[in-house]
Design a protein around this motif. Sequence first.
Motif: not given
Length: 419
Positions: A334-345
């Motif tokens: 899985v590729v996730a947004a920087d900051g996930y599982p918290g706040e992300y852009q």
Amino acid sequence: MGLNILVIGSGGREHVICQKFLQSPLVDQVFCAKGNAGMTKDGIQIVDIAEDDHAALIAFAKGQQIDWSFIGPEVPLLNGIVDDFAAAGLKAFGPKKAAAMIEGSKDFAKEIMTKYQIPTGAYQTFFDFEKAKAYVEKMGAPIVIKADGLAAGKGVVVALTIEEAIAALKDMLEDNKFGASGAKVVVEEFLAGEEFSLLAFVRNQEVYPMVIAQDHKRAYDNDLGPNTGGMGAYAPVPQIPEAMVTEAIEKILKPAAAGLLAEGRDFTGILYAGLIATEAGPKVIEFNARFGDPETQVVLQRLESDLAKIISDLLEGKVPEISWQKTGYSLGVVVAADGYPGEYQKGQVIPEFSEGNVYYAGVAEEDGRLVTNGGRVYLVEASGATLKEAQTKVYQILDKADTAGTFYRHDIGAKAIQK
């Protein structure tokens, strides 16, 4: 005329389910509500109806002469979507609300396991912080704290110290971190061993097991960082012996299906057992009432039979023919947004891929290009003769790509390869 199928959901799990349906010679069209922009690359028709808008989904299914619908996520199941479709004279594959409670309430699931002698960790349920705290202090750590209701895979804390356990209880019972889902907590014995996911197609007491998989829940390499909805998976799981899987089918899946039927909560759909291979045999960590994400993206690669035919047969009371690939492995990262599982852009451009299977989840389309629009953005899957070969292929694809603004684990499957 071929089948017209509606899949409800919008993630990578629904993407691979739709893809498998489209591969069937029996199928004409596959619609996905709400779907995501990445699915259209595979010829899936996305429908802009939210999964909680049952009336609009029913109207669409009738208007498009949908033969049957497949429910992907847990929230619509627990909102009674299968009941509502049935009341409208429509077929839908998934458990009714009463049966889906095996996922919707950890406490209910534990009661079923206790009553039907399904192996699981010792537990107690609490509404009151002080009583829960006293129990934790008596039992010691490590110990597991779970919000009773749905918390998107994040309502479980494996506390390694008593202080950590009490902080988790405070979060749920006093500070209302998970709202109503955490107003009741299950405090459970910590079980040591290797985890694996065992899924099955179920119709009442009939259980048709799938290939086992292993999910990676922590955000970062070496199982560090917070729990997520899953950062990668592989199937099958070579270090779990066949005898353990057989025992899990006989002592866990079959009694769970039979127990739900005996309770008047007959289950038709996908039953998912999150299990741990302990020295005393397999034990249940949790049940889900649907396919797991990201396990589905690797498990369905192993299916040789026609998925649309299997679901049609189950809905029509026929015995399905189900065969699985006997050799090789599938691995997905899985590729996730920087900051996930918290706040992300959001809004980061997603690279184009020419290799592997790419299943999209948290994406949107801007100016003809896919951009990030969620926490878990997409999964890249590849298969190989060995687990190492499958792993190498996936990381070669990802390491060449411009993954700016996102991150992924670099060790999916590594523990199994080292064994």
